[in-house]
Enzyme design. Structure first.
Site, PDB file in Angstrom:
ATOM      1  N   LYS A   1       0.805  -1.232   0.000  1.00  0.00           N
ATOM      2  CA  LYS A   1       0.000   0.000   0.000  1.00  0.00           C
ATOM      3  C   LYS A   1       0.835   1.278   0.000  1.00  0.00           C
ATOM      4  CE  LYS A   1      -4.409  -1.616   1.744  1.00  0.00           C
ATOM      5  NZ  LYS A   1      -4.146  -3.037   2.110  1.00  0.00           N
TER       6      LYS A   1
ATOM      7  N   GLU B   1     -10.098   6.949   3.878  1.00  0.00           N
ATOM      8  CA  GLU B   1     -10.993   6.071   4.621  1.00  0.00           C
ATOM      9  C   GLU B   1     -10.310   4.716   4.693  1.00  0.00           C
ATOM     10  OE1 GLU B   1     -11.210   3.966   1.273  1.00  0.00           O
ATOM     11  OE2 GLU B   1     -11.584   6.112   1.178  1.00  0.00           O
TER      12      GLU B   1
ATOM     13  N   SER C   1       1.768  -9.851  -1.047  1.00  0.00           N
ATOM     14  CA  SER C   1       1.387  -8.446  -0.853  1.00  0.00           C
ATOM     15  C   SER C   1       1.737  -7.863   0.498  1.00  0.00           C
ATOM     16  CB  SER C   1      -0.114  -8.282  -1.118  1.00  0.00           C
ATOM     17  OG  SER C   1      -0.862  -9.128  -0.271  1.00  0.00           O
TER      18      SER C   1
HETATM   19  C1  LIG Z   1      -4.989  -4.062   1.737  1.00  0.00           C
HETATM   20  C2  LIG Z   1      -4.306  -5.318   1.453  1.00  0.00           C
HETATM   21  C3  LIG Z   1      -4.730  -6.164   0.398  1.00  0.00           C
HETATM   22  C4  LIG Z   1      -5.972  -5.910  -0.402  1.00  0.00           C
HETATM   23  O1  LIG Z   1      -5.950  -4.738  -1.151  1.00  0.00           O
HETATM   24  P1  LIG Z   1      -5.730  -4.751  -2.737  1.00  0.00           P
HETATM   25  O2  LIG Z   1      -6.095  -3.368  -3.144  1.00  0.00           O
HETATM   26  O3  LIG Z   1      -6.666  -5.781  -3.291  1.00  0.00           O
HETATM   27  O4  LIG Z   1      -4.337  -5.090  -2.997  1.00  0.00           O
HETATM   28  C5  LIG Z   1      -3.991  -7.297   0.125  1.00  0.00           C
HETATM   29  N1  LIG Z   1      -2.904  -7.618   0.858  1.00  0.00           N
HETATM   30  C6  LIG Z   1      -2.470  -6.844   1.879  1.00  0.00           C
HETATM   31  C7  LIG Z   1      -1.262  -7.248   2.633  1.00  0.00           C
HETATM   32  C8  LIG Z   1      -3.160  -5.668   2.202  1.00  0.00           C
HETATM   33  O5  LIG Z   1      -2.722  -4.910   3.219  1.00  0.00           O
END
Ligand SMILES: *Cc1c(COP(=O)(O)O)cnc(C)c1O
Length: 397
Positions: free
Chosen positions: A90, A112, A379
């Site tokens: 993010k 938000e 992610s």
């Molecule tokens: C917020 C988050 C997601 C989901 O958000 P996307 O916009 O779909 O990427 C996925 N993995 C992690 C670690 C997150 O913090």
């Protein structure tokens, strides 16, 4: 050549701008500012300098060798977004938007958040740039996410609990939009995923596509070629778009998004907008949604708070309908199993969101020969999920 969205922010029949008159003006201004800086060498140099020195990019690629051997099928590789500062992808996007805010002279930032992850990333970058930071969050979510609330406060943000409606993410979204309408002159609204009205889905995708661009170079260095499959979990869809986008023009690379099937699609307790939803309008754009026959947004469920969102970015809706990407869903239980396996076998504690993609990667690997390559976008890291996992493990282990 893939060339989406069009000038008005449409990805086929999806995307667009469904907002009030007042916000049309603000979005037009943002569109022009982004067009001006998108390819500006000085802007890009500052973006990449922040990514390098503040975030720690490039993130490495890691061969999950032991796990691949145990499975006995395709080779699994992880793109390590969990190693970024603040522990997930993010931060890439909030840096891009904060740099635009700086150039627009807007020193008040609103956002938000549902689970609090985007709130923490936004609070982090506001501290870094000396912006005032206001985070809207449903009061039910405030109660559930005490640790992230504390983080945001440590970073100097003001957290505003939203008491309207179901007191969760969609109510926080409405409240953030209301604030923006009122304070549009001095306020920048940082959206955390590839959703919202045009130009947000495009802009967030572009900032996050640093992930896939690095992979385009790193995979041939490591393996001599590009992967056969690229996988990512899909909440709003930003980490998935970030790794998919640079691969869209490589037709031999299959793109697979993994949504949250929660307790099972058939139970109705899930967050799989693409796999089980229908098109409608939410958060200023047209996309697949989880809604009832009257178009009311329904409550979603996932063990991972970051996937617990009733919509999905409009570009994914288009990739699904045009068959360039495919989408599947993984249950809470299967994601938790993959979470524990990843800890034991690879020494990596992944986020619960990510664990959905990892779970599907393992199933897919089993069905493929050993010379196939699967690249998973890791992610984020799972430190934030200790509490949830510990509670569930009492039942599951
Ligand atoms: C917020 C988050 C997601 C989901 O958000 P996307 O916009 O779909 O990427 C996925 N993995 C992690 C670690 C997150 O913090």
């Amino acid at each position: 050549m893939y060339d989406f969205p069009d000038q008005r922010g449409h990805f086929g029949p999806y995307g667009g701008t469904f907002v009030s008159e007042t916000l049309m003006f603000a979005l037009e201004e943002l569109k022009q500012v982004y067009a001006k800086y998108q390819h500006d060498p000085e802007f890009l140099a500052e973006f990449h300098s922040e990514l390098k020195h503040f975030v720690g990019r490039p993130s490495p690629i890691y061969h999950a060798k032991r796990w691949s051997e145990q499975i006995g099928g395709a080779q699994i590789y992880f793109k390590r977004e969990d190693l970024n500062h603040t522990g997930a992808h993010k931060i890439n996007n909030v840096i891009g938007q904060a740099l635009l805010a700086k150039r627009m002279g807007k020193r008040r930032v609103i956002a938000e958040t549902g689970a609090g992850q985007h709130g923490v990333a936004t609070a982090t970058i506001c501290a870094r740039f000396g912006f005032e930071c206001i985070i809207y969050m449903g009061s039910v979510d405030v109660a559930r996410q005490a640790q992230n609330i504390y983080r945001m406060k440590l970073l100097g943000a003001t957290v505003v609990p939203v008491e309207s409606g179901s007191k969760t993410l969609k109510d926080a979204l409405n409240e953030a939009m209301r604030d923006w309408v009122t304070n549009v002159d001095n306020t920048f609204y940082i959206i955390g995923t590839v959703a919202g009205p045009h130009p947000y889905p495009m802009m967030v995708r572009d900032f996050q596509s640093v992930i896939g661009k690095e992979c385009l170079e790193q995979m041939p260095e490591m393996t001599g070629r590009q992967p056969d499959y690229v996988l990512a979990c899909v909440g709003g869809g930003s980490n998935a778009m970030g790794i998919f986008y640079p691969y869209i023009n490589y037709p031999e690379v299959k793109l697979i998004g993994v949504e949250a099937a929660g307790e099972g699609i058939e139970t109705g307790h899930h967050a799989a907008a693409l796999c089980a939803g229908t098109p409608g309008v939410l958060h200023g754009n047209r996309t697949y949604l989880i809604q009832n026959a009257d178009g009311q947004i329904m409550e979603t469920h996932s063990v991972s708070a970051g996937l617990d969102y009733p919509g999905v970015g409009p570009e994914h809706s288009w990739l699904k309908d045009s068959h360039r990407a495919t989408y599947t869903a993984v249950t809470d239980d299967d994601a938790l199993k993959a979470f524990h396996d990843c800890c034991h076998i690879e020494g990596i504690i992944p986020a619960l969101e990510t664990s959905h993609a990892i779970s599907y990667a393992c199933d897919l690997a089993k069905s493929l020969p050993k010379d196939k390559i699967i690249l998973v976008n890791l992610s984020g890291r799972g430190d934030k999920d200790m509490h949830t996992v510990a509670q569930r493990a009492k039942l599951a282990l």
